[in-house]
Scaffold this active site. Structure first.
Site, PDB file in Angstrom:
ATOM      1  N   ARG A 137      21.151  44.469  37.293  1.00 34.58           N
ATOM      2  CA  ARG A 137      21.410  43.982  38.660  1.00 34.58           C
ATOM      3  C   ARG A 137      21.112  42.478  38.762  1.00 34.58           C
ATOM      4  NH1 ARG A 137      17.915  44.716  42.630  1.00 34.58           N
ATOM      5  NH2 ARG A 137      17.222  46.726  41.844  1.00 34.58           N
ATOM      6  N   TYR A 144      41.538  36.923  57.040  1.00 33.36           N
ATOM      7  CA  TYR A 144      41.666  38.237  56.413  1.00 33.36           C
ATOM      8  C   TYR A 144      40.988  39.278  57.310  1.00 33.36           C
ATOM      9  CZ  TYR A 144      40.930  41.968  53.046  1.00 33.36           C
ATOM     10  OH  TYR A 144      40.901  43.178  52.423  1.00 33.36           O
ATOM     11  N   ASP A 189      37.669  29.921  51.659  1.00 33.12           N
ATOM     12  CA  ASP A 189      38.195  31.100  50.969  1.00 33.12           C
ATOM     13  C   ASP A 189      39.450  30.661  50.220  1.00 33.12           C
ATOM     14  OD1 ASP A 189      39.640  33.419  50.264  1.00 33.12           O
ATOM     15  OD2 ASP A 189      38.773  34.577  51.904  1.00 33.12           O
ATOM     16  N   LYS A 242      42.460  39.701  43.668  1.00 39.10           N
ATOM     17  CA  LYS A 242      43.847  39.290  43.879  1.00 39.10           C
ATOM     18  C   LYS A 242      44.351  38.512  42.652  1.00 39.10           C
ATOM     19  CE  LYS A 242      42.888  41.208  47.780  1.00 39.10           C
ATOM     20  NZ  LYS A 242      42.404  40.483  48.928  1.00 39.10           N
TER      21      LYS A 242
HETATM   22  C1  LIG Z   1      41.407  40.662  49.886  1.00 37.65           C
HETATM   23  C2  LIG Z   1      40.779  39.483  50.532  1.00 37.65           C
HETATM   24  C3  LIG Z   1      39.406  39.455  50.815  1.00 37.65           C
HETATM   25  C4  LIG Z   1      38.521  40.648  50.516  1.00 37.65           C
HETATM   26  O1  LIG Z   1      38.428  40.901  49.149  1.00 37.65           O
HETATM   27  P1  LIG Z   1      38.202  42.364  48.488  1.00 37.65           P
HETATM   28  O2  LIG Z   1      38.170  42.025  47.050  1.00 37.65           O
HETATM   29  O3  LIG Z   1      39.329  43.242  48.903  1.00 37.65           O
HETATM   30  O4  LIG Z   1      36.894  42.865  49.018  1.00 37.65           O
HETATM   31  C5  LIG Z   1      38.893  38.307  51.395  1.00 37.65           C
HETATM   32  N1  LIG Z   1      39.673  37.235  51.685  1.00 37.65           N
HETATM   33  C6  LIG Z   1      40.996  37.237  51.427  1.00 37.65           C
HETATM   34  C7  LIG Z   1      41.814  36.042  51.776  1.00 37.65           C
HETATM   35  C8  LIG Z   1      41.586  38.357  50.853  1.00 37.65           C
HETATM   36  O5  LIG Z   1      42.913  38.355  50.611  1.00 37.65           O
END
Ligand SMILES: *Cc1c(COP(=O)(O)O)cnc(C)c1O
Length: 382
Positions: A47, A99, A171, A196
């Site tokens: 962890r 998001y 982000d 992603k």
């Molecule tokens: C998918 C996404 C998230 C969240 O990520 P997860 O890996 O699904 O928890 C946050 N910000 C953006 C822009 C996203 O596309």
């Protein structure tokens, strides 16, 4: 220093590799044998420390030109850990077109439970941010381009008006460090849903926080250790494997997106195309200035809700599924899927109506993508 496409392949550091393995070993262990008494920096428990995870963290930090990064079990785990930095004395300014998961996190937990005050604005308008700054503003949180409306924020311009000591958080899921490096434009922390484009194959959930400053990294690492959301060894390996082709995938997906977006602007059933690579997009000039590419996310508005439904269910290669950034082209219905929890009035005011679709363009052959979209829109194959 390596160029970024080379760094995608070689940018992880595997300090335990003594046999010349080209790929990073998966250290599938929780405890480690102690070498001494009382040394808290040594490997003790997964962890806190894991060599495979650390290789993934080194890789993402290298791509973002950062001092370090932390890997999490998901993008949401990264965001949840990050927003523990703030408490009821603090004020945050955030992009409004966020998001969906982040909207729920901020509203239900950061605001309602932890008592943080947040103003949601269109961060594309620098004057809107400026108008909300208060003595206790501790952070400005930006998504650029936004999801799903593709609003673009000028990161350096936000940096220029940031109050002293406040954190600029970006982000960078949509563009990845391959096209945008926010730390170089003044950001303090970068957030990724590594699920992603970074992992890139629609098979691994993961998230990252990337830092300009080691003190902040250490503070957040303790929160991660305590809350318990570090990325597992196997998923760290998959992330490293995915990033090896990041440069190729981003180039191909962008090339497909550009061609598809241009074609869409001429289609009688498509009324609006939101793609930052089209010169008439309001964020085009800022994208040209701060990023090295436009990415592969397109939102578009069709003529009727009926057409929208037809496209969602009628596309054959393009898949109606809720994610983005992978090799496969995916289509989502933001109103239902990603933004179902946003109150209707607010949703409509932001343009997320029953005719809006969002496309994450993948790396397939562009002719196949076009003909699939055409048959889904009109019932006629091209
Ligand atoms: C998918 C996404 C998230 C969240 O990520 P997860 O890996 O699904 O928890 C946050 N910000 C953006 C822009 C996203 O596309």
């Amino acid at each position: 220093m390596m160029n970024i496409d080379t760094a995608c392949v070689h940018g992880f550091k595997d300090k335990f590799n003594q046999v010349g393995s080209i790929n990073v070993p998966i250290f599938q262990t929780v405890p480690y044998k102690h070498k001494q008494i009382g040394d808290l920096t040594e490997y003790g428990y997964t962890r806190l420390h894991n060599p495979t995870r650390e290789a993934a963290e080194t890789l993402v930090a290298t791509l973002e030109n950062a001092v370090g990064s932390l890997a999490f079990t998901s993008g949401m785990a990264a965001a949840t850990t990050l927003f523990q930095l703030f408490d009821s004395k603090d004020h945050i300014i955030s992009t409004e077109d966020l998001y969906g998961g982040t909207i729920t996190l901020l509203n239900k937990y950061t605001v309602e439970k932890n008592g943080v005050e947040i103003d949601f604005v269109n961060t594309g308008n620098i004057s809107d941010i400026k108008a909300k700054i208060k003595p206790n503003t501790k952070a400005v949180f930006i998504e650029t381009p936004t999801n799903p409306m593709m609003h673009v924020t000028d990161i350096a311009a936000v940096k220029a008006i940031m109050p002293k000591g406040a954190l600029l958080i970006v982000d960078n899921t949509f563009l990845t460090p391959y096209f945008l490096q926010p730390l170089g434009l003044g950001a303090d922390i970068v957030l990724h849903s590594g699920t992603k484009y970074l992992a890139g194959h629609n098979d691994t959930l993961c998230g990252f926080l990337v830092f300009k400053d080691t003190d902040l990294l250490d503070t957040i690492k303790l929160i991660r250790t305590t809350f318990g959301a570090p990325l597992a060894p196997m998923d760290s390996f998959l992330l490293i494997r995915g990033v090896k082709t990041l440069a190729l995938r981003m180039e191909r997906a962008q090339q497909n997106a550009m061609e598809l977006a241009q074609w869409m602007t001429t289609h009688p059933k498509i009324k609006n195309v939101y793609y930052t690579g089209l010169p008439n997009h309001p964020g085009y000039d800022i994208m040209k200035k701060q990023a090295s590419g436009f990415g592969a996310m397109i939102s578009f508005e069709v003529d009727t809700a009926e057409t929208a439904h037809k496209v969602l269910l009628g596309a054959k290669i393009i898949t109606f599924a809720e994610s983005l950034g992978g090799t496969e082209t995916l289509l989502t219905y933001p109103m239902e899927n990603t933004h179902g929890e946003v109150p209707e009035e607010e949703r409509l005011a932001r343009g997320i109506n029953d005719r809006l679709l969002r496309l994450s363009v993948g790396i397939e052959n562009i002719a196949d993508l076009k003909s699939d979209l055409e048959q889904a829109l009109t019932g006629i194959a091209i």
